[in-house]
Design a protein around this motif. Structure first.
Motif, PDB file in Angstrom:
ATOM      1  N   THR B  17      55.532 -28.691 -69.199  1.00  0.00           N
ATOM      2  CA  THR B  17      55.987 -29.360 -67.925  1.00  0.00           C
ATOM      3  C   THR B  17      55.281 -30.532 -68.191  1.00  0.00           C
ATOM      4  O   THR B  17      55.961 -31.763 -67.686  1.00  0.00           O
ATOM      5  N   GLU B  36      44.887 -34.204 -70.997  1.00  0.00           N
ATOM      6  CA  GLU B  36      45.038 -32.479 -71.771  1.00  0.00           C
ATOM      7  C   GLU B  36      43.531 -31.460 -72.024  1.00  0.00           C
ATOM      8  O   GLU B  36      43.307 -32.143 -73.001  1.00  0.00           O
ATOM      9  N   SER B  45      52.003 -22.550 -71.452  1.00  0.00           N
ATOM     10  CA  SER B  45      52.738 -22.489 -71.862  1.00  0.00           C
ATOM     11  C   SER B  45      52.484 -22.331 -73.690  1.00  0.00           C
ATOM     12  O   SER B  45      53.496 -22.172 -74.395  1.00  0.00           O
ATOM     13  N   VAL B 172      40.740 -33.639 -66.740  1.00  0.00           N
ATOM     14  CA  VAL B 172      40.283 -34.344 -65.227  1.00  0.00           C
ATOM     15  C   VAL B 172      39.043 -33.691 -64.505  1.00  0.00           C
ATOM     16  O   VAL B 172      39.069 -32.216 -64.238  1.00  0.00           O
TER      17      VAL B 172
HETATM   18  C1  LIG Z   1      52.711 -13.733 -68.952  1.00  0.00           C
HETATM   19  C2  LIG Z   1      53.708 -14.973 -69.440  1.00  0.00           C
HETATM   20  C3  LIG Z   1      54.882 -14.796 -69.562  1.00  0.00           C
HETATM   21  C4  LIG Z   1      55.770 -15.221 -69.839  1.00  0.00           C
HETATM   22  N1  LIG Z   1      57.086 -15.369 -70.311  1.00  0.00           N
HETATM   23  C5  LIG Z   1      58.094 -16.146 -70.786  1.00  0.00           C
HETATM   24  C6  LIG Z   1      59.246 -15.843 -71.123  1.00  0.00           C
HETATM   25  O1  LIG Z   1      59.635 -15.373 -70.805  1.00  0.00           O
HETATM   26  N2  LIG Z   1      60.008 -17.340 -70.564  1.00  0.00           N
HETATM   27  C7  LIG Z   1      59.871 -18.874 -69.664  1.00  0.00           C
HETATM   28  O2  LIG Z   1      61.051 -19.035 -69.501  1.00  0.00           O
HETATM   29  N3  LIG Z   1      58.808 -18.879 -69.113  1.00  0.00           N
HETATM   30  C8  LIG Z   1      57.543 -17.953 -69.221  1.00  0.00           C
HETATM   31  N4  LIG Z   1      56.696 -17.254 -68.914  1.00  0.00           N
HETATM   32  C9  LIG Z   1      56.288 -18.709 -67.817  1.00  0.00           C
HETATM   33  C10 LIG Z   1      55.714 -19.697 -68.735  1.00  0.00           C
HETATM   34  O3  LIG Z   1      54.843 -20.104 -69.761  1.00  0.00           O
HETATM   35  C11 LIG Z   1      55.074 -20.804 -67.611  1.00  0.00           C
HETATM   36  O4  LIG Z   1      55.673 -21.359 -66.717  1.00  0.00           O
HETATM   37  C12 LIG Z   1      54.816 -22.163 -68.128  1.00  0.00           C
HETATM   38  O5  LIG Z   1      54.234 -21.669 -69.259  1.00  0.00           O
HETATM   39  C13 LIG Z   1      54.359 -23.089 -66.733  1.00  0.00           C
HETATM   40  O6  LIG Z   1      53.344 -24.416 -67.661  1.00  0.00           O
HETATM   41  P1  LIG Z   1      52.932 -25.758 -66.984  1.00  0.00           P
HETATM   42  O7  LIG Z   1      52.943 -26.742 -68.159  1.00  0.00           O
HETATM   43  O8  LIG Z   1      53.019 -26.021 -65.850  1.00  0.00           O
HETATM   44  O9  LIG Z   1      51.798 -25.145 -67.339  1.00  0.00           O
HETATM   45  P2  LIG Z   1      50.526 -24.691 -68.275  1.00  0.00           P
HETATM   46  O10 LIG Z   1      51.367 -23.968 -69.341  1.00  0.00           O
HETATM   47  O11 LIG Z   1      49.344 -23.904 -67.958  1.00  0.00           O
HETATM   48  O12 LIG Z   1      50.130 -26.627 -67.594  1.00  0.00           O
HETATM   49  C14 LIG Z   1      49.014 -26.390 -67.653  1.00  0.00           C
HETATM   50  C15 LIG Z   1      47.875 -27.279 -68.570  1.00  0.00           C
HETATM   51  O13 LIG Z   1      47.200 -28.492 -67.177  1.00  0.00           O
HETATM   52  C16 LIG Z   1      45.665 -28.588 -68.356  1.00  0.00           C
HETATM   53  N5  LIG Z   1      44.705 -28.122 -67.265  1.00  0.00           N
HETATM   54  C17 LIG Z   1      44.134 -27.131 -66.406  1.00  0.00           C
HETATM   55  N6  LIG Z   1      43.352 -28.161 -66.215  1.00  0.00           N
HETATM   56  C18 LIG Z   1      42.767 -29.501 -66.032  1.00  0.00           C
HETATM   57  C19 LIG Z   1      42.311 -30.596 -66.436  1.00  0.00           C
HETATM   58  N7  LIG Z   1      40.949 -30.658 -65.049  1.00  0.00           N
HETATM   59  N8  LIG Z   1      42.569 -31.585 -66.897  1.00  0.00           N
HETATM   60  C20 LIG Z   1      43.514 -32.208 -68.383  1.00  0.00           C
HETATM   61  N9  LIG Z   1      44.233 -30.522 -68.439  1.00  0.00           N
HETATM   62  C21 LIG Z   1      44.399 -29.333 -67.322  1.00  0.00           C
HETATM   63  C22 LIG Z   1      45.919 -26.657 -69.382  1.00  0.00           C
HETATM   64  O14 LIG Z   1      45.193 -26.994 -70.057  1.00  0.00           O
HETATM   65  C23 LIG Z   1      47.490 -26.043 -69.423  1.00  0.00           C
HETATM   66  O15 LIG Z   1      47.215 -27.150 -70.584  1.00  0.00           O
HETATM   67  C24 LIG Z   1      55.464 -16.428 -68.859  1.00  0.00           C
HETATM   68  C25 LIG Z   1      54.098 -16.350 -68.768  1.00  0.00           C
HETATM   69  C26 LIG Z   1      52.998 -15.612 -68.468  1.00  0.00           C
HETATM   70  C27 LIG Z   1      51.852 -15.924 -68.031  1.00  0.00           C
END
Ligand SMILES: Cc1cc2nc3c(=O)[nH]c(=O)nc-3n(C[C@H](O)[C@H](O)[C@H](O)COP(=O)(O)OP(=O)(O)OC[C@H]3O[C@@H](n4cnc5c(N)ncnc54)[C@H](O)[C@@H]3O)c2cc1C
Ligand SMILES: Cc1cc2nc3c(=O)[nH]c(=O)nc-3n(C[C@H](O)[C@H](O)[C@H](O)COP(=O)(O)OP(=O)(O)OC[C@H]3O[C@@H](n4cnc5c(N)ncnc54)[C@H](O)[C@@H]3O)c2cc1C
Lengths: 416, 539
Positions: B17, B36, B45, B172
């Motif tokens: 995201t 990050e 992710s 952060v």
């Molecule tokens: C078990 C499981 C199976 C899934 N299977 C699927 C699937 O098959 N298909 C699908 O489409 N989706 C799937 N999903 C959903 C998908 O993985 C998530 O919705 C998506 O990856 C979310 O991305 P994100 O970037 O929002 O969050 P994240 O990938 O969690 O990114 C958040 C980032 O913020 C960083 N962060 C946090 N706090 C701080 C800070 N204070 N300072 C700097 N950085 C920070 C973290 O390190 C992290 O890298 C699945 C999820 C899970 C848990």
């Protein structure tokens, strides 16, 4: 095949071969069944008796042995016998043609493939060693590597050697016929290089390349890539190179370790021993705590019968022990095993350290007989790394346990 | 780097995201900084199932999510073809499942605009011979397999090509709040320990499950619902199509083919928010996944396991659902100005991997309106780097039978150094990673440590799980970065990281190989001693 076997040894690693040699020397009929290459190919050219107790490195192993807990294999051998058995082991290796430096009274320090020092009892002739953990016997070393050889982490070696207060010059050498960096790193493995190097023109080209890239050196260090079958190429190379030349262990498959395995096997056969390579003991007949026969994969219909049996099949990595999803077992005799039942307790997070699975092993009585259902099997001895009662990695005692239990059991059998 | 840095937008989080937001902002000409805490894909992710939903899974229970999937599925096939293997999927009814659910399912798919094809058991078995022969029925849907790692990285690469600054290993630690506005963030560089302020009129919180702790710095509460999911990786690709159970979504009912492997999942358990940084796969989860997997595909019982891992779904709690299954997986975009009276702060979360682009668009639109910028979103039509020629769909695994740099980096693999033989030498034999690809990952994909490298190249992720190649690659890293002491430390970290995914399934061949690995690195090499020496204060 008329005279019956005196002893059948299962497992042809360091302990099985040592026991076999000691018995064959007395004229007994001995056979060894061994399924695949042993863990000797992980050996960097050194033997350890006891290198570490409670996280502290040991300088005088015989003094430290006294304080080992009762379940340690050295206690079963008898701590007061360890010294004489160790001297006997060094002699047995020399008889085999494996010449070593080092004594049982005081450890020296081997240099690992990362360039750090670890306590050792015996080192193969030609290997680089030190008499102390925190220094090297040289002020300035020239460290060589063969171009394209990736199983010698030369950055780490150079870094860690310089931490020991020594000036390090790194040189890549190029020998056309050896250094054809290939798509496949496995072709540039240490053992393959040693095979290619041989004893002829390529070895001379290597010596020449070393002499050309280095002049007036205090010492030259080279990864151990010479001498797979015996140490003649080692001796030859050291004669041809103008500076004092020592070898450093590489990542596996290690050339010095493989050489030891080959020489032990050769000597055992020379003494009249039967070595059944590539065969696996897969079934045993046990009646009232007495073994009556063993069946192997290649002769499943004919029992191998001997007066004595010795189990030397190694630990998990050699399949002496097997971990199924349900538990840890010794697959051949189903001997009693020392290991927790709960799978989650077999290991812990953080890979290096005192892992529970390194302690797993077969239970034995005071004279190293295998125990099944709580009772000793009277004609089965257990030797080497399949034994319970210690962690060979945290104590640095694996080769010592292999050699000493092998000799102790050989004596038992001879005296019977 | 200057002490105070000013941008138009700060993005917190380098998951898919955050990467998508950074790209969208950069394509619209905004000056953007992404921070990050770990490496890209450190969170959900990098720990998901890699399933490109057709929407079918949510058609019955969550039609809103299903529709989001339908749209984004079509878009991703155009803009991210190098990350996708178009396998299609089957929803299968096993002997213990209720066949009447199939009708409900097909009807719901139609309502959401998802193409379906009902297959007879024999046709299903012909298409997917790995299936349990007792299968009662199957429905074919346009599911696919997607590589989350390439997807996030492609977004990062493009954001940077358009001027974005992205910093990994930067956490952060605070929001700079002044007069009811968030004016930037304070972050700490995890490598050096230095702390620094960064300023921007708008901050976008894309920190996934960590998002709640971010907004708390501004006194704002959001209720996250951490749902842990565990997956097992099998060392061989046993199925060619994505396999789902045709029943109400529940535990352990999906098997996704991913390159050379198959991934079985998932479990779903609500966990406490303070445990999300120390996820452990339990023995009970492993047992459940194994037994359910073997029901669907019997040959899994004789297939070697490669690894186990767990992730946390960043869902927002709405009702009291103890399992978190009926919580909407829909997108949540919060404008904290209208919600909480806090200007300059946006949270974008919920959703799924494959809806990341839509999420990024929503958050960027909102940010643009705050900044008074009137540039439209182009990400739905602009291909990602690696997929420029549109046709470069991931080589079908069956055709190539191996992992290659071209599969990992798409058309950008042409930039991998390969002039001389030493660049072409493989350092990781299982996954065919060359010296050149390692250089490319360090220079172009800014891998900083060995675990970063693993994520960029897949080195150490094959059968040997790093046993053979870790030391070679650490040595190469030391040569390329010049920091040998650090590389040695990283080698240990890498071994621990690989072991983390093996420990829950450490029996049989895995425990055997592990003993060998420990014998090499601790016994033969003395790696523990090499790094201990450094801890005691040697330079
Ligand atoms: C078990 C499981 C199976 C899934 N299977 C699927 C699937 O098959 N298909 C699908 O489409 N989706 C799937 N999903 C959903 C998908 O993985 C998530 O919705 C998506 O990856 C979310 O991305 P994100 O970037 O929002 O969050 P994240 O990938 O969690 O990114 C958040 C980032 O913020 C960083 N962060 C946090 N706090 C701080 C800070 N204070 N300072 C700097 N950085 C920070 C973290 O390190 C992290 O890298 C699945 C999820 C899970 C848990
Ligand atoms: C779709 C998918 C496929 C996977 N396939 C494999 C596989 O074939 N072999 C394997 O050993 N592990 C694979 N993994 C699992 C991975 O190695 C980690 O175990 C997992 O991502 C969770 O990390 P962790 O908690 O174990 O360790 P962490 O300490 O979090 O670090 C491990 C990191 O490895 C990275 N990683 C995982 N998979 C890949 C990948 N396919 N490409 C690049 N980087 C990756 C992740 O970013 C992860 O954070 C896969 C994961 C996913 C999501």
């Amino acid at each position: 095949m008329t005279t019956p076997l005196n002893t059948l040894i299962i497992g042809g690693g360091l302990s099985g071969l040592t026991c076999g040699i000691a018995l064959a020397k007395t004229g007994r009929r001995v056979a060894i069944v061994s399924s695949s290459t042993s863990s000797l190919q992980l050996n960097g050219g050194a033997m350890e008796l006891l290198g570490s107790v409670d996280g502290k490195e040991v300088t005088h192993p015989l003094e430290a042995i006294v304080s080992l807990p009762p379940e340690h294999p050295y206690q079963k051998v008898g701590v007061d016998r360890c010294g004489t058995l160790a001297v006997e082991a060094k002699q047995l290796l020399a008889d085999t043609g494996i010449y070593t430096t080092g004594t049982v009274e005081q450890n020296h320090w081997r240099i690992t493939p990362l360039g750090v020092t670890k306590p050792a009892w015996l080192s193969l002739r030609g290997m680089a060693t030190s008499d102390a953990p925190d220094r090297l016997p040289w002020k300035h070393v020239t460290l060589l590597n063969l171009q394209g050889f990736v199983d010698f982490p030369i950055q780490f070696v150079a870094h860690n050697l310089s931490q020991l207060g020594c000036e390090v010059t790194v040189r890549d050498i190029f020998v056309e016929s050896l250094c054809q960096p290939r798509r496949n790193a496995s072709e540039m493995r240490a053992a393959n290089l040693a095979r290619t190097l041989g004893t002829g023109s390529k070895l001379r080209q290597l010596a020449e390349a070393i002499n050309q890239s280095t002049t007036n050196n205090e010492v030259v260090l080279l990864p151990a890539i010479a001498g797979l079958e015996d140490d003649y190429p080692v001796t030859l190379l050291r004669r041809l190179v103008n500076a004092p030349l020592h070898f450093l262990a590489t990542m596996p498959p290690s050339v010095p370790g493989t050489r030891m395995a080959m020489m032990l096997r050769h000597y055992f056969k020379m003494l009249g021993g039967t070595y059944l390579a590539g065969d696996t003991a897969c079934r045993a007949e046990v009646a009232e705590n007495h073994i009556t026969g063993i069946y192997t994969a290649k002769t499943p219909d004919k029992a191998q019968i001997a007066k004595h049996y010795v189990l030397a099949t190694g630990s998990l990595m050699s399949l002496g022990l097997v971990a199924t999803a349900e538990g840890i077992t010794e697959p051949l005799f189903e001997l009693d095993v020392d290991a927790p039942i709960e799978r989650e307790q077999w290991s812990h997070y953080g890979l290096l350290g005192d892992q529970p699975f390194m302690h797993f092993g077969v239970r034995t009585d005071a004279t190293l007989h295998g125990i099944k259902d709580g009772k000793s099997i009277d004609n089965l001895h257990v030797i080497g790394s399949i034994l319970a009662g210690h962690n060979p990695l945290t104590m640095s005692d694996s080769t010592g346990v292999d050699l000493l239990t092998a000799l102790a059991v050989a004596h038992e059998i001879i005296e019977k | 780097m200057a002490k105070d840095e000013t941008y138009d937008i700060i993005v917190i989080g380098g998951g898919v995201t955050g990467a998508g937001v950074a790209r969208d902002c950069a394509l619209r000409g905004l000056r953007v900084l992404l921070l990050e805490q770990g490496d890209y894909n450190h969170g959900a992710s990098g720990r998901n199932h890699g399933l490109m939903h057709s929407g079918a899974r949510y058609a019955v229970t969550d039609p809103e999510s299903a529709r989001e999937c339908v749209e984004e599925n079509a878009i991703l096939r155009r803009i991210a073809s190098h990350c996708i293997e178009p396998t299609d999927g089957l929803f299968v009814t096993l002997s213990e499942d209720d066949l009447s659910y199939q009708q409900t399912f097909v009807k719901a798919c139609h309502a959401s605009g998802i193409k379906t094809e009902v297959l007879s058991p024999s046709l299903a078995l012909l298409l997917e011979p790995s299936l349990n022969p007792q299968v009662q029925g199957a429905v074919r849907v346009p599911d696919a397999s997607i590589d989350p790692f390439s997807l996030t990285l492609a977004n990062i690469v493009d954001a940077r090509l358009h001027g974005a600054v992205t910093l990994t290993h930067h956490t952060v630690t605070d929001l700079l709040v002044n007069n009811g506005r968030v004016e930037g963030v304070r972050a700490i560089n995890c490598r050096t320990g230095e702390s620094q302020e960064y300023h921007a009129p708008v901050t976008i919180n894309a920190a996934g499950i960590w998002g709640a702790s971010i907004v708390r710095h501004a006194g704002i509460d959001i209720q996250m619902f951490p749902a842990k999911g565990t997956m097992l990786i099998y060392s061989k690709r046993v199925n060619q199509m994505v396999l789902n159970r045709c029943r109400k979504p529940s535990n352990a009912d999906i098997l996704v083919p991913d390159g050379a492997v198959s991934v079985m999942g998932t479990t779903s358990d609500h966990i406490a928010l303070d445990t999300i940084d120390a996820l452990r796969v339990t023995d009970a989860e492993v047992r459940l996944l194994i037994s359910e997997g073997e029901r669907m595909v019997p040959s899994l019982s004789s297939t070697r396991l490669l690894r186990a891992f767990a992730g946390v779904r960043p869902l927002i709690a709405s009702d009291n659902d103890p399992e978190g299954r009926s919580i909407s997986r829909g997108i949540v975009c919060l404008d904290h100005a209208s919600r909480d009276g806090m200007e300059g702060l946006i949270t974008i979360t919920g959703g799924k991997l494959i809806t990341y682009r839509k999420m990024a668009e929503l958050a960027t639109d909102l940010a643009c309106s705050k900044l008074g910028v009137e540039v439209g979103c182009t990400t739905a039509t602009t291909p990602l780097p690696g997929s420029e020629n549109g046709k470069s769909a991931r080589t079908n695994y069956i055709a190539s039978r191996k992992n290659t740099a071209a599969n990992r980096h798409g058309s950008r693999s042409r930039q991998i150094p390969a002039e001389d033989t030493s660049d072409r030498t493989f350092v990781c034999e299982c996954e065919h990673v060359s010296v050149g690809e390692v250089k490319y990952a360090i220079d172009q994909l800014h891998a900083i440590d060995l675990v970063d490298l693993l994520r960029r190249t897949r080195m150490g992720m094959g059968m040997c799980q790093g046993k053979n190649c870790s030391c070679r690659i650490a040595n190469l890293m030391a040569r390329l970065t010049g920091d040998t002491a650090q590389a040695q430390q990283d080698l240990n970290t890498l071994l621990d990281e690989r072991w983390k995914g093996l420990k829950p399934i450490a029996w049989g061949q895995i425990l055997r190989d592990t003993q060998l690995t420990v014998a090499i690195y601790q016994g033969l090499c003395g790696l523990d001693k090499a790094i201990a020496g450094r801890k005691e204060g040697q330079p």
